[in-house]
Design a protein around this motif. Structure first.
Motif, PDB file in Angstrom:
ATOM      1  N   TYR A   1       0.871  -1.187   0.000  1.00 63.98           N
ATOM      2  CA  TYR A   1       0.000   0.000   0.000  1.00 63.98           C
ATOM      3  C   TYR A   1       0.898   1.224   0.000  1.00 63.98           C
ATOM      4  O   TYR A   1       1.634   1.446   0.947  1.00 63.98           O
TER       5      TYR A   1
ATOM      6  N   ARG B   1       2.488  -5.874   3.406  1.00 65.64           N
ATOM      7  CA  ARG B   1       1.834  -6.841   4.289  1.00 65.64           C
ATOM      8  C   ARG B   1       1.981  -8.262   3.765  1.00 65.64           C
ATOM      9  O   ARG B   1       2.164  -8.482   2.569  1.00 65.64           O
TER      10      ARG B   1
ATOM     11  N   PRO C   1       7.383   9.587   0.007  1.00 70.11           N
ATOM     12  CA  PRO C   1       6.033   9.064   0.262  1.00 70.11           C
ATOM     13  C   PRO C   1       4.965  10.040  -0.208  1.00 70.11           C
ATOM     14  O   PRO C   1       4.035  10.339   0.501  1.00 70.11           O
TER      15      PRO C   1
ATOM     16  N   VAL D   1      -7.652   7.912  -2.369  1.00 70.49           N
ATOM     17  CA  VAL D   1      -7.818   6.902  -1.319  1.00 70.49           C
ATOM     18  C   VAL D   1      -6.463   6.645  -0.687  1.00 70.49           C
ATOM     19  O   VAL D   1      -5.502   6.331  -1.375  1.00 70.49           O
ATOM     20  N   LEU D   2      -6.387   6.804   0.616  1.00 71.06           N
ATOM     21  CA  LEU D   2      -5.151   6.560   1.341  1.00 71.06           C
ATOM     22  C   LEU D   2      -5.355   5.398   2.281  1.00 71.06           C
ATOM     23  O   LEU D   2      -6.342   5.341   2.998  1.00 71.06           O
ATOM     24  N   SER D   3      -4.414   4.463   2.267  1.00 70.03           N
ATOM     25  CA  SER D   3      -4.618   3.280   3.084  1.00 70.03           C
ATOM     26  C   SER D   3      -3.312   2.605   3.427  1.00 70.03           C
ATOM     27  O   SER D   3      -2.362   2.644   2.669  1.00 70.03           O
ATOM     28  N   ALA D   4      -3.284   1.987   4.597  1.00 73.01           N
ATOM     29  CA  ALA D   4      -2.111   1.223   5.022  1.00 73.01           C
ATOM     30  C   ALA D   4      -2.462  -0.249   5.159  1.00 73.01           C
ATOM     31  O   ALA D   4      -1.704  -1.014   5.737  1.00 73.01           O
ATOM     32  N   GLY D   5      -3.613  -0.621   4.618  1.00 74.85           N
ATOM     33  CA  GLY D   5      -3.998  -2.027   4.748  1.00 74.85           C
ATOM     34  C   GLY D   5      -5.273  -2.311   4.002  1.00 74.85           C
ATOM     35  O   GLY D   5      -5.866  -1.410   3.392  1.00 74.85           O
ATOM     36  N   PRO D   6      -5.663  -3.584   4.018  1.00 72.82           N
ATOM     37  CA  PRO D   6      -6.890  -3.962   3.307  1.00 72.82           C
ATOM     38  C   PRO D   6      -8.108  -3.280   3.916  1.00 72.82           C
ATOM     39  O   PRO D   6      -8.114  -2.937   5.091  1.00 72.82           O
TER      40      PRO D   6
ATOM     41  N   GLY E   1      -8.660  -3.170  11.618  1.00 82.41           N
ATOM     42  CA  GLY E   1      -7.428  -3.321  10.852  1.00 82.41           C
ATOM     43  C   GLY E   1      -6.191  -2.969  11.659  1.00 82.41           C
ATOM     44  O   GLY E   1      -5.073  -3.124  11.188  1.00 82.41           O
TER      45      GLY E   1
ATOM     46  N   GLU F   1     -13.787   2.412   1.153  1.00 81.51           N
ATOM     47  CA  GLU F   1     -12.435   2.851   0.779  1.00 81.51           C
ATOM     48  C   GLU F   1     -12.074   4.169   1.458  1.00 81.51           C
ATOM     49  O   GLU F   1     -10.903   4.475   1.659  1.00 81.51           O
TER      50      GLU F   1
ATOM     51  N   TRP G   1      -4.304  12.129   8.373  1.00 77.87           N
ATOM     52  CA  TRP G   1      -4.051  10.804   8.956  1.00 77.87           C
ATOM     53  C   TRP G   1      -4.594  10.724  10.383  1.00 77.87           C
ATOM     54  O   TRP G   1      -4.805   9.631  10.903  1.00 77.87           O
TER      55      TRP G   1
ATOM     56  N   PHE H   1       0.034   4.921  14.909  1.00 80.52           N
ATOM     57  CA  PHE H   1       0.773   4.168  13.889  1.00 80.52           C
ATOM     58  C   PHE H   1       1.788   5.040  13.145  1.00 80.52           C
ATOM     59  O   PHE H   1       2.995   4.793  13.218  1.00 80.52           O
ATOM     60  N   TRP H   2       1.344   6.069  12.449  1.00 77.55           N
ATOM     61  CA  TRP H   2       2.288   6.875  11.675  1.00 77.55           C
ATOM     62  C   TRP H   2       3.158   7.734  12.581  1.00 77.55           C
ATOM     63  O   TRP H   2       4.305   8.043  12.245  1.00 77.55           O
TER      64      TRP H   2
ATOM     65  N   TYR I   1       6.251   6.051  13.426  1.00 75.38           N
ATOM     66  CA  TYR I   1       7.226   5.961  12.339  1.00 75.38           C
ATOM     67  C   TYR I   1       7.774   7.320  11.924  1.00 75.38           C
ATOM     68  O   TYR I   1       8.315   7.465  10.831  1.00 75.38           O
TER      69      TYR I   1
END
Ligand SMILES: [Zn+2]
Lengths: 83, 201
Positions: free
Chosen positions: A43, A52, B3, B33-38, B116, B146, B161, B180-181, B184
């Protein structure tokens, strides 16, 4: 397209590791699955980039570029098996 | 590669809009659409919104209960750390003031948590006094998965975010726990007008 594969981060990983990582086998910390880095689910449209596990969806890698420095957290990979 | 999402092209920004665009941002008319996972798909029957942590009795609302609460229709500008700004977005949601009404807590921080596993941290003061919502409609339509549906946090005065998608609750905390972010290296607070993108900005 939201979901990509590990080839999408091949260039970025090359810059960090100094070698092509896409063919390297990663072992998932969470489910133990063995898969080449190229097969991760990636992603890229967040603040950073997330890779992932294709099997269990847990985090394998988080890549963040801050002020031109890229950091990669690979704590989701128990091992990277180089040939 | 940085990024930053390339490929979104804003139209020309007129003078009236210009002073609504924070430094380093450009206006987009899309909604990237911004996403870090499904994308999680929690059935509404088992969905709840919780307030837990530094609170005597944790609070919880079902989907039906939450959407029956008084809601606000809000028109706000949103600013993503990947540099796009979208003006005049229209949302419907329940103000955090409504959800926190009567909550007696010594907490000064919250950690929002989502389906998630995503988390983000905010000062409690930043989600009070009409500054934050649990939003479940976007542009008069149910919020699409989404974009964080069935419900996401909406905290438009901070980088987007902080507006956690798929939000399921907030944890009231005495101490500030990075989300989360933030863990990091993204900014702990994230004020777009001060361009607080990264830790130390
Ligand atoms: Zn796994």
């Amino acid at each position: 397209m939201i979901e990509l594969d590990g080839n999408a981060i091949g260039g970025e990983l090359y810059d960090v590791f100094g070698m092509d990582m896409t063919g390297v086998m990663g072992v998932c910390t969470y489910c133990g699955a063995h898969a080449p880095v190229a097969e991760a689910v990636v992603y890229m449209r967040g603040p950073g980039t997330v890779a992932r596990c294709r099997a269990c969806h847990e985090l394998h890698m988080v890549l963040v570029t801050i002020r031109d420095v890229t950091c990669v957290d690979i704590s989701g990979l128990a091992a990277l098996e180089m040939q | 590669m940085p990024p930053i999402s390339h490929g979104f092209h804003g139209r020309r920004t007129d003078a009236g809009e210009r002073d609504r665009v924070p430094p380093g941002q450009y206006v987009t008319h899309d909604f990237p659409v911004l996403s870090a996972g499904p994308t999680p798909h929690t059935p509404l029957e088992s969905w709840t919104f919780q307030i837990r942590g530094e609170i005597d009795q944790p609070k919880s609302w079902t989907w039906e209960e939450l959407t029956a609460l008084p809601s606000d229709r809000v028109t706000v500008d949103i600013h993503c750390v990947t540099k796009w700004t979208k003006l005049d977005t229209v949302w419907r949601g329940v103000s955090l003031d409504t959800l926190l009404d009567g909550v007696d807590t010594s907490a000064e921080y919250v950690l929002a948590f989502s389906d998630g596993g995503y988390t983000t941290n905010l000062p409690l003061a930043d989600i009070r006094d009409g500054k934050a919502w649990v939003a479940y409609e976007f542009g008069e339509e149910p919020l699409e998965p989404e974009h964080g549906g069935p419900a996401r946090l909406l905290v438009p005065h901070l980088y987007f975010w902080k507006s956690a998608k798929w939000v399921r609750g907030i944890e009231l905390r005495a101490n500030d726990e990075p989300g989360f972010w933030e863990m990091y290296g993204y900014n702990n607070y994230g004020d777009p007008w001060k361009e607080q993108r990264y830790a130390g900005d």
